[in-house]
Design a protein around this motif. Structure first.
Motif, PDB file in Angstrom:
ATOM      1  N   VAL A   1       0.413  -0.732  -0.232  1.00 42.05           N
ATOM      2  CA  VAL A   1       0.288  -0.135   0.180  1.00 42.05           C
ATOM      3  C   VAL A   1       0.889   0.950   0.212  1.00 42.05           C
ATOM      4  O   VAL A   1       2.307   1.655   0.959  1.00 42.05           O
ATOM      5  N   VAL A   2       0.663   2.607  -0.108  1.00 43.54           N
ATOM      6  CA  VAL A   2       1.119   3.768  -0.365  1.00 43.54           C
ATOM      7  C   VAL A   2       0.344   4.623   0.869  1.00 43.54           C
ATOM      8  O   VAL A   2       1.979   5.152   0.894  1.00 43.54           O
ATOM      9  N   ALA A   3      -0.008   4.076   1.462  1.00 48.35           N
ATOM     10  CA  ALA A   3      -0.125   4.858   2.763  1.00 48.35           C
ATOM     11  C   ALA A   3      -1.188   3.871   3.120  1.00 48.35           C
ATOM     12  O   ALA A   3      -2.112   3.258   2.963  1.00 48.35           O
ATOM     13  N   VAL A   4      -1.533   4.786   4.751  1.00 46.63           N
ATOM     14  CA  VAL A   4      -2.808   3.710   5.557  1.00 46.63           C
ATOM     15  C   VAL A   4      -3.316   5.182   5.529  1.00 46.63           C
ATOM     16  O   VAL A   4      -3.195   5.865   6.494  1.00 46.63           O
ATOM     17  N   ALA A   5      -4.989   4.827   5.812  1.00 48.27           N
ATOM     18  CA  ALA A   5      -5.358   5.507   6.220  1.00 48.27           C
ATOM     19  C   ALA A   5      -6.886   5.384   7.854  1.00 48.27           C
ATOM     20  O   ALA A   5      -6.719   4.230   8.280  1.00 48.27           O
ATOM     21  N   GLY A   6      -7.606   6.489   8.376  1.00 41.45           N
ATOM     22  CA  GLY A   6      -8.513   5.587   9.117  1.00 41.45           C
ATOM     23  C   GLY A   6      -7.469   5.644  10.460  1.00 41.45           C
ATOM     24  O   GLY A   6      -7.671   6.280  11.303  1.00 41.45           O
ATOM     25  N   GLU A   7      -8.587   4.698  11.607  1.00 39.67           N
ATOM     26  CA  GLU A   7      -9.186   4.772  12.820  1.00 39.67           C
ATOM     27  C   GLU A   7      -9.917   5.308  13.461  1.00 39.67           C
ATOM     28  O   GLU A   7      -9.766   6.845  13.252  1.00 39.67           O
ATOM     29  N   TYR A   8      -9.868   4.561  14.810  1.00 41.04           N
ATOM     30  CA  TYR A   8     -10.814   6.281  15.407  1.00 41.04           C
ATOM     31  C   TYR A   8     -10.970   6.072  17.000  1.00 41.04           C
ATOM     32  O   TYR A   8     -11.110   6.883  17.166  1.00 41.04           O
ATOM     33  N   HIS A   9     -10.657   4.683  17.331  1.00 40.49           N
ATOM     34  CA  HIS A   9      -9.782   4.599  18.704  1.00 40.49           C
ATOM     35  C   HIS A   9      -8.291   5.367  18.927  1.00 40.49           C
ATOM     36  O   HIS A   9      -7.570   4.948  18.330  1.00 40.49           O
ATOM     37  N   SER A  10      -8.404   5.832  19.686  1.00 45.05           N
ATOM     38  CA  SER A  10      -6.735   6.876  20.392  1.00 45.05           C
ATOM     39  C   SER A  10      -5.968   6.146  19.853  1.00 45.05           C
ATOM     40  O   SER A  10      -4.848   5.889  20.204  1.00 45.05           O
TER      41      SER A  10
END
Length: 352
Positions: A67-76
């Motif tokens: 992958v060229v990048a990772v996005a997302g996540e909600y929990h700190s």
């Protein structure tokens, strides 16, 4: 592009569903517009289930997939684990929704964030409490760096104005004992720094049913009442509980259009988390168009990329005490569900 999303318990599944809807809608729009350099953008989704180790493993797997990048996540706490792994592997990570100030232990060029830092948003919540005349604050809390950091932010912000914060351990105190402690301390407000539905829902029911606490304000700065499951679980008892959300008082044409499409995907009003997802992909798509698909080039784009997001123009900078590239700042509101409206429509109480 990799995507980290909590889609199963104990993750906050409603938040994950809204985040994924925003991510997927933006990817579809990028591809409808010709993709990146004529190639379609693919979203490779991994469920974190609110597990830091699982998130770190997912980042490693996604890096191996190219992958060229990772996005997302909600929990700190989960995002912090993902950020550390992305930094170690040299993979750009654009965090969508996690607010913990210390996403990384040291300054990193690899990580950026669309959501506001906790210290920024929670100070605004503290201003709301002061404006409402609530200075004697109790927090029902559980063991977590996120809750502990939020408590410290509030205590430091309220103290110069004569405010106090007392901590009540929701792990050891049942709802009835918690009510007794609130009476003993003469609290003006109770903030729910706990998970939902347990133990937040039983605590709210107990406080609402205790005549001694009829004048007590219940608050939830972390945003537990944002999603439909809150109203479904608590009904009228869930209204009138102020929480933070990251939207402007009114959306512009772009936000209105995206909001309409998100509503169609979700079958309900989109939360601010859905808008964060859309903004995240839109930022990354611009970075890929302007700087290419090399990972180092994407990371180098953080201070240069500028896009129109659903909630305003997005640019990244370095902020004191924050070791990632930060959008400073998304709009911040304190809102609640209006007790006078049958559907619990949201009303704006304070903006910052």
């Amino acid at each position: 592009m990799g995507a980290l999303v909590p889609l199963t318990r104990p993750g906050w599944v409603e938040a994950g569903r809204h985040l994924l809807a925003g991510l997927e809608l933006a990817v579809a729009e990028v591809n409808d517009g010709g993709g990146i350099g004529g190639r379609p953008l693919e979203l490779v989704v991994r469920d974190t289930a609110a597990d830091p180790e699982r998130a770190a493993a997912a980042v490693e797997e996604l890096a191996g997939l190219g992958v060229v990048a990772v996005a997302g996540e909600y929990h700190s706490v989960v995002a912090r684990a993902a950020a550390a792994r992305a930094d170690a592997l040299g993979v750009p990570f654009l965090c969508s929704s996690a607010v913990l100030d210390a996403l990384t232990e040291e300054p990193t060029p690899w990580v950026a964030r669309v959501a506001p830092a906790q210290s920024h948003g929670w100070r605004i919540y503290g201003d709301f409490l002061l404006g409402a005349g609530r200075r004697r604050i109790a927090v029902a809390t559980q063991p977590s760096v996120y809750w502990a950091t939020g408590t410290r932010v509030l205590r430091d912000h309220l103290a110069p104005h004569g405010g106090t914060v007392v901590e009540l351990d929701a792990h050891t105190l049942g709802p009835e004992a918690l009510c007794d402690a609130l009476v003993e301390h003469g609290a003006h407000a109770l903030l729910l720094l706990v998970g939902t539905p347990e133990p937040a829902v039983p605590i709210v029911r107990a406080v609402r049913g205790d005549r001694r606490l009829a004048e007590l304000l219940i608050g939830a700065p972390a945003g537990q009442p944002e999603f439909a499951g809150w109203a479904a679980a608590l009904g009228e008892d869930g209204a009138g509980i102020p929480f933070l959300r990251y939207l402007p008082e009114s959306l512009g044409p772009l936000g209105e259009r995206v909001g309409k499409e998100l509503r169609e995907r979700l079958g309900e009003a989109p939360s601010f988390v859905a808008y964060e997802g859309w903004d995240t992909v839109t930022v990354l798509a611009e970075a890929l168009r302007s700087h290419g698909t090399d990972r180092a080039a994407v990371a180098a784009s953080w201070p240069e990329v500028a896009v129109d997001g659903t909630r305003g123009p997005i640019r990244f900078s370095r902020q004191p005490g924050i070791d990632v590239w930060q959008w400073a700042w998304p709009p911040v509101q304190v809102v609640d569900r209006d007790p006078a409206q049958p559907g619990g429509d949201l009303r704006i109480l304070h903006t910052g």
